[in-house]
Write an enzyme that holds these catalytic residues in place. Structure first.
Site, PDB file in Angstrom:
ATOM      1  N   SER A 143     -30.136  -1.610  15.486  1.00 44.69           N
ATOM      2  CA  SER A 143     -30.721  -1.547  13.785  1.00 44.69           C
ATOM      3  C   SER A 143     -31.590  -2.800  13.772  1.00 44.69           C
ATOM      4  O   SER A 143     -31.296  -3.847  14.475  1.00 44.69           O
ATOM      5  CB  SER A 143     -29.496  -1.614  13.011  1.00 44.69           C
ATOM      6  OG  SER A 143     -29.626  -1.928  11.658  1.00 44.69           O
ATOM      7  N   TYR A 156     -20.823  -4.906  11.221  1.00 42.19           N
ATOM      8  CA  TYR A 156     -21.992  -3.818  11.789  1.00 42.19           C
ATOM      9  C   TYR A 156     -22.874  -4.580  12.319  1.00 42.19           C
ATOM     10  O   TYR A 156     -23.592  -4.049  13.416  1.00 42.19           O
ATOM     11  CB  TYR A 156     -22.221  -2.923  10.602  1.00 42.19           C
ATOM     12  CG  TYR A 156     -23.325  -1.929  10.860  1.00 42.19           C
ATOM     13  CD1 TYR A 156     -23.306  -0.840  11.646  1.00 42.19           C
ATOM     14  CD2 TYR A 156     -24.752  -2.131  10.516  1.00 42.19           C
ATOM     15  CE1 TYR A 156     -24.334  -0.014  11.996  1.00 42.19           C
ATOM     16  CE2 TYR A 156     -25.584  -1.360  10.646  1.00 42.19           C
ATOM     17  CZ  TYR A 156     -25.583  -0.198  11.601  1.00 42.19           C
ATOM     18  OH  TYR A 156     -26.645   0.680  11.678  1.00 42.19           O
TER      19      TYR A 156
END
Length: 261
Positions: A143, A156
């Site tokens: 990401s 995350y």
């Protein structure tokens, strides 16, 4: 569309929604037989019917990838079926939005089990056989959050930083073996990610949001061309690389503002 995978078999995790579906479609269009793996069977069966109607060979495996025994059993079952995995797409994962201290541990634990542990374990399960055969491609999904500390996505973003570092290191280890590892780092994508994480889209996320087919295509093409990594979208790439010029505490503050609802 470049890169034929005719005669190859690809395993796509998290293949019941979002990017997983698009990765499977892209790989099937390139001629690969596709193994779909996720917890939700019905959407995978629907996808399998679609791909088979277009001439693809598809196998469906309903599996909880957070369970180590289930991951090991999946690898054993595929071997028993005579399916040698040439391409592994570690797409399964999700985010958890909110202040870390206020987030239930059970949600964080489940996220880390899939985003970090399952990805690492599946890579370990399939890469040795790829190396022994002299060919393999691994596509890890990270990401843009991997490039800076991100308040409200603290765990995350840290998990995706692990994926980014692990993937680049593994690719160097595998040089000369015929196996390559590529990490794709998408920004906000038009999937159910935000709904699952519990966040409303911010102005920044609406501005930079990409469509899932384009993200999947860029990731697969980077993998097939032997690139070690790719950030999808020029704005995402500019922002991710720009954080390297900032002190980490400043990058964290900027990310916190951009993620604020």
């Amino acid at each position: 569309m470049s890169g034929s995978l005719t005669g190859r078999t690809a395993l796509v995790t998290g293949a019941s929604s979002g990017l997983g579906i698009e990765f499977a479609r892209d790989l099937a269009r390139r001629g690969a037989a596709v193994v779909l793996a996720a917890r939700s069977e019905a959407p995978m069966q629907a996808l399998a019917s679609e791909l088979r109607a277009a001439g693809a060979t598809v196998h469906v495996h309903c599996v909880d990838l957070a369970d180590a025994a289930a991951r090991t059993a999946l690898a054993a079952q595929l071997e028993a079926e005579g399916l040698a995995i040439d391409v592994l797409v570690n797409n399964a994962g999700f985010g958890v939005f909110g202040a870390f201290a206020d987030t239930e541990w059970e949600r964080l634990d489940a996220m880390l089990a899939v985003d970090v542990v399952a990805l690492t374990h599946l890579t370990r399960l399939f890469v040795p056989a790829m190396r022994a055969r002299g060919f393999g491609r691994v596509l890890q999904v990270a990401s843009t959050g991997a490039f800076q500390p991100t308040p409200s996505y603290a765990a995350y973003a840290a998990a995706k930083s692990y994926v980014l570092a692990f993937s680049h290191a593994l690719d160097v280890e595998l040089r000369g073996s015929g196996v390559r590892c590529t990490v794709v780092s998408p920004g906000v994508t038009a999937t159910q990610f935000l709904a699952v994480s519990g966040q409303r889209a911010t102005w920044y996320q609406r501005l930079t949001r990409m469509q899932a087919p384009a993200v999947a295509r860029q990731g697969v093409e980077a993998m097939l061309s032997g690139r070690s990594g790719v950030i999808t979208g020029w704005i995402n790439a500019l922002m991710a690389h720009g954080t390297r010029l900032m002190p980490r505490n400043v990058a964290a503050r900027v990310a916190g503002v951009l993620m604020r609802n």
